[in-house]
Scaffold this motif. Structure first.
Motif: not given
Length: 221
Positions: A72-73, A7, A76-77, A70, A80
């Motif tokens: 992402t929110r 990614t 959430r990041f 990424s 993770l």
């Protein structure tokens, strides 16, 4: 089976890992100079504080770039990537990623990676060294002028760190300031966690070695 494609944030992390590792060493150097030069001369202390601020800004920019790439929110990041979030908040832990850099270099040159037990003990050893180094400097900074303090010199702080991380706790010295006690709480929790990680990893390695030896031993011996 083919590996999943890399990614954008993973590609960014791979490219910036080594430069940011050197930046973390500069951060440690600046932090050390800022603390130890506190009563020596204002110029070295200002240089140390400047290095700390500049490298910390690099870590924040890197974290923000990875978050954006990424897609992402933010929450959430954070979930993770807890270690990356912790490193932004506590940049002194940034050199912990040295093991990851070493593993990446080994993979690049097709060298076998170390087994899990060796990696756990490497992480634990690096963590103990970094926590001890940062804790000694931090406690020395808070305690050296406090009324009734028993940790007056850097040598006292190093000795106290060794007692705390090894969970010995002779009780001959203890922090009396709020900042010193906050550091002490982190040191005690870190010492217990590191001791448990090393002990568990070493025990598992010993059991695996004995099991392998029993399996290799010819029957009837």
């Amino acid at each position: 089976m083919h590996a999943a494609p890399e990614t954008r944030d993973e590609a960014w992390e791979r490219r910036t890992e080594l430069p940011l590792f050197f930046a973390s060493l500069i951060f440690l150097t600046g932090f050390t100079v800022a603390v130890l030069a506190y009563e020596v001369h204002p110029l070295p202390r200002a240089i140390g504080v400047g290095l700390v601020a500049l490298t910390w800004l690099c870590f924040v920019v890197d974290y923000a770039a990875r978050l954006i790439l990424s897609g992402t929110r933010p929450l959430r990041f954070v979930r993770l990537h807890p270690l990356d979030t912790l490193i932004v908040l506590l940049p002194l832990l940034r050199p912990l990623r040295m093991v990851k850099v070493h593993d990446a270099v080994q993979a690049r040159y097709n060298r076998p990676r170390r087994n899990l037990y060796a990696r756990v003990m490497s992480y634990a050893g690096l963590s103990a060294g970094l926590l001890g180094f940062a804790g000694a400097l931090g406690v020395h900074h808070f305690e050296r002028r406090a009324p009734g303090a028993t940790i007056l010199t850097l040598g006292d702080a190093v000795w106290w760190v060794c007692e705390t991380l090894t969970t010995v706790g002779y009780g001959d010295m203890a922090p009396v300031t709020p900042g010193g006690r906050i550091i002490a709480a982190f040191m005690m929790a870190g010492g217990l966690a590191l001791l448990g990680a090393v002990t568990g990893s070493f025990s598992s390695w010993m059991l695996q070695a004995f099991r392998r030896e029993d399996e290799e031993e010819p029957p009837g011996n």
